[in-house]
Write a protein that holds these residues in place. Structure first.
Motif, PDB file in Angstrom:
ATOM      1  N   ASP A  10       0.829  -1.206   0.000  1.00 32.32           N
ATOM      2  CA  ASP A  10       0.000   0.000   0.000  1.00 32.32           C
ATOM      3  C   ASP A  10       0.864   1.257   0.000  1.00 32.32           C
ATOM      4  N   HIS A  11       1.943   1.227   0.759  1.00 34.21           N
ATOM      5  CA  HIS A  11       2.836   2.386   0.806  1.00 34.21           C
ATOM      6  C   HIS A  11       3.424   2.672  -0.571  1.00 34.21           C
ATOM      7  N   ALA A  64      10.305  -0.189  18.694  1.00 32.58           N
ATOM      8  CA  ALA A  64      11.441  -0.626  17.881  1.00 32.58           C
ATOM      9  C   ALA A  64      12.161   0.590  17.317  1.00 32.58           C
ATOM     10  N   VAL A  65      13.424   0.414  17.105  1.00 36.41           N
ATOM     11  CA  VAL A  65      14.324   1.408  16.531  1.00 36.41           C
ATOM     12  C   VAL A  65      14.281   2.672  17.384  1.00 36.41           C
ATOM     13  N   ASP A  66      13.646   3.743  16.918  1.00 36.73           N
ATOM     14  CA  ASP A  66      13.649   5.000  17.668  1.00 36.73           C
ATOM     15  C   ASP A  66      12.304   5.287  18.343  1.00 36.73           C
ATOM     16  N   SER A  67      11.512   4.248  18.610  1.00 35.56           N
ATOM     17  CA  SER A  67      10.266   4.382  19.356  1.00 35.56           C
ATOM     18  C   SER A  67      10.408   3.616  20.662  1.00 35.56           C
ATOM     19  N   ASP A  68      10.037   4.258  21.749  1.00 37.61           N
ATOM     20  CA  ASP A  68      10.197   3.646  23.071  1.00 37.61           C
ATOM     21  C   ASP A  68       9.122   2.615  23.408  1.00 37.61           C
ATOM     22  N   SER A  69       7.972   2.672  22.699  1.00 29.44           N
ATOM     23  CA  SER A  69       6.881   1.762  23.036  1.00 29.44           C
ATOM     24  C   SER A  69       5.908   1.657  21.875  1.00 29.44           C
ATOM     25  N   ALA A  70       5.105   0.607  21.922  1.00 29.43           N
ATOM     26  CA  ALA A  70       4.036   0.444  20.929  1.00 29.43           C
ATOM     27  C   ALA A  70       3.000   1.554  21.086  1.00 29.43           C
ATOM     28  N   GLU A  72       3.602   4.683  21.963  1.00 32.73           N
ATOM     29  CA  GLU A  72       4.153   5.876  21.319  1.00 32.73           C
ATOM     30  C   GLU A  72       4.008   5.775  19.798  1.00 32.73           C
ATOM     31  N   THR A  73       4.339   4.613  19.259  1.00 31.79           N
ATOM     32  CA  THR A  73       4.229   4.389  17.817  1.00 31.79           C
ATOM     33  C   THR A  73       2.787   4.575  17.362  1.00 31.79           C
ATOM     34  N   THR A  74       1.852   4.002  18.104  1.00 27.78           N
ATOM     35  CA  THR A  74       0.436   4.067  17.745  1.00 27.78           C
ATOM     36  C   THR A  74      -0.104   5.486  17.873  1.00 27.78           C
ATOM     37  N   ASP A  75       0.247   6.167  18.937  1.00 24.27           N
ATOM     38  CA  ASP A  75      -0.186   7.554  19.125  1.00 24.27           C
ATOM     39  C   ASP A  75       0.238   8.410  17.927  1.00 24.27           C
ATOM     40  N   ASP A  76       1.497   8.284  17.544  1.00 25.04           N
ATOM     41  CA  ASP A  76       2.001   9.037  16.387  1.00 25.04           C
ATOM     42  C   ASP A  76       1.247   8.671  15.116  1.00 25.04           C
ATOM     43  N   ALA A  77       0.981   7.389  14.927  1.00 25.68           N
ATOM     44  CA  ALA A  77       0.322   6.924  13.700  1.00 25.68           C
ATOM     45  C   ALA A  77      -1.110   7.449  13.594  1.00 25.68           C
ATOM     46  N   ILE A  78      -1.868   7.383  14.671  1.00 28.00           N
ATOM     47  CA  ILE A  78      -3.253   7.860  14.626  1.00 28.00           C
ATOM     48  C   ILE A  78      -3.272   9.365  14.376  1.00 28.00           C
ATOM     49  N   ASP A  79      -2.377  10.082  15.021  1.00 26.70           N
ATOM     50  CA  ASP A  79      -2.267  11.530  14.789  1.00 26.70           C
ATOM     51  C   ASP A  79      -1.896  11.803  13.327  1.00 26.70           C
ATOM     52  N   ASP A  80      -0.965  11.024  12.787  1.00 25.81           N
ATOM     53  CA  ASP A  80      -0.590  11.169  11.375  1.00 25.81           C
ATOM     54  C   ASP A  80      -1.782  10.907  10.458  1.00 25.81           C
ATOM     55  N   HIS A  81      -2.520   9.844  10.720  1.00 25.35           N
ATOM     56  CA  HIS A  81      -3.694   9.528   9.902  1.00 25.35           C
ATOM     57  C   HIS A  81      -4.667  10.707   9.893  1.00 25.35           C
ATOM     58  N   ASN A  82      -4.864  11.335  11.059  1.00 27.23           N
ATOM     59  CA  ASN A  82      -5.755  12.492  11.146  1.00 27.23           C
ATOM     60  C   ASN A  82      -5.231  13.661  10.299  1.00 27.23           C
ATOM     61  N   LYS A  83      -3.940  13.929  10.376  1.00 25.27           N
ATOM     62  CA  LYS A  83      -3.350  15.031   9.604  1.00 25.27           C
ATOM     63  C   LYS A  83      -3.441  14.774   8.099  1.00 25.27           C
ATOM     64  N   ASN A 112       1.943  12.307   4.798  1.00 24.69           N
ATOM     65  CA  ASN A 112       1.940  10.893   4.435  1.00 24.69           C
ATOM     66  C   ASN A 112       3.360  10.340   4.367  1.00 24.69           C
ATOM     67  N   SER A 113       4.268  11.078   3.756  1.00 26.02           N
ATOM     68  CA  SER A 113       5.661  10.621   3.647  1.00 26.02           C
ATOM     69  C   SER A 113       6.307  10.459   5.014  1.00 26.02           C
ATOM     70  N   GLU A 114       6.064  11.409   5.893  1.00 20.97           N
ATOM     71  CA  GLU A 114       6.581  11.292   7.265  1.00 20.97           C
ATOM     72  C   GLU A 114       6.027  10.041   7.944  1.00 20.97           C
ATOM     73  N   HIS A 115       4.726   9.834   7.781  1.00 15.16           N
ATOM     74  CA  HIS A 115       4.069   8.686   8.402  1.00 15.16           C
ATOM     75  C   HIS A 115       4.637   7.369   7.873  1.00 15.16           C
ATOM     76  N   LEU A 116       4.791   7.266   6.555  1.00 12.57           N
ATOM     77  CA  LEU A 116       5.289   6.019   5.969  1.00 12.57           C
ATOM     78  C   LEU A 116       6.668   5.676   6.512  1.00 12.57           C
ATOM     79  N   SER A 117       7.555   6.660   6.569  1.00 13.79           N
ATOM     80  CA  SER A 117       8.916   6.366   7.030  1.00 13.79           C
ATOM     81  C   SER A 117       8.933   5.954   8.496  1.00 13.79           C
ATOM     82  N   GLU A 118       8.129   6.632   9.321  1.00 16.81           N
ATOM     83  CA  GLU A 118       8.060   6.239  10.740  1.00 16.81           C
ATOM     84  C   GLU A 118       7.463   4.846  10.898  1.00 16.81           C
ATOM     85  N   GLU A 119       6.381   4.599  10.200  1.00 19.93           N
ATOM     86  CA  GLU A 119       5.709   3.307  10.331  1.00 19.93           C
ATOM     87  C   GLU A 119       6.601   2.162   9.865  1.00 19.93           C
TER      88      GLU A 119
END
Length: 169
Positions: A10-11, A64-70, A72-83, A112-119
């Motif tokens: 999809d990405h 994983a990598v530069d995320s301290d927790s699932a 944190e990763t999820t919070d960022d992703a949902i916020d990204d989806h909203n943006k 979207n590009s920021e989100h894809l790379s983080e995800e």
């Protein structure tokens, strides 16, 4: 199909659609059609992730990598989806090819590009490390079925990241 592979495919398609918009710069009719398809695809993709990927990541991930927790990763992703959704909706209110439209499309592409790379770096890595392949395949099939069912017009409801995490942990 492994859900991780489904998301990566999809990405690639999302990057393809954004590139197609650049190629069609002089054709407002094509721009409007391609962007409408991209917007619907982005919405269905985000919803499918929120239904099948992130709840499992919250339960089994550790960061994983530069995320301290699932979380944190999820919070960022949902916020990204909203943006991403907000920028896409703004573009739909403008005339395809206009300066205002491109400003919205470029904002959508940026988020979207920021989100894809983080995800890809965080969530997908954590998922591959922690979720057994058999479960990833089961989730992948559900994910594909959802996207197939919603391949036309689709509008995702914006979600509050904290509420989403609380409801899915």
């Amino acid at each position: 199909m492994d859900i991780v592979d489904c998301i990566l495919a999809d990405h690639a398609r999302q990057r393809f659609y954004f590139a197609a918009l650049d190629e069609a710069r002089e054709d407002p009719e094509t721009l409007g059609k391609v962007f409408t398809r991209l917007k619907n695809f982005l919405e269905a993709h985000a919803e499918a992730e929120e239904l099948y990927f992130y709840p499992t990541l919250l339960k089994k991930g550790e960061g994983a990598v530069d995320s301290d927790s699932a979380e944190e990763t999820t919070d960022d992703a949902i916020d990204d989806h909203n943006k991403i959704s907000e920028a896409a909706e703004a573009a739909m209110k403008e005339k395809p090819g206009s300066d205002a439209w491109w400003k919205c499309v470029d904002k959508c592409n940026y988020h979207n590009s920021e989100h894809l790379s983080e995800e890809e770096r965080q969530g997908l890595t954590d998922f591959r490390r922690r979720v057994p392949l058999k479960e990833r395949v089961r989730l992948g099939l559900q994910y594909l079925a959802f996207e197939a069912e919603h391949s036309g017009e689709f509008e995702r409801e914006e979600k509050d990241p904290d509420t989403y995490i609380e409801e899915n942990s």
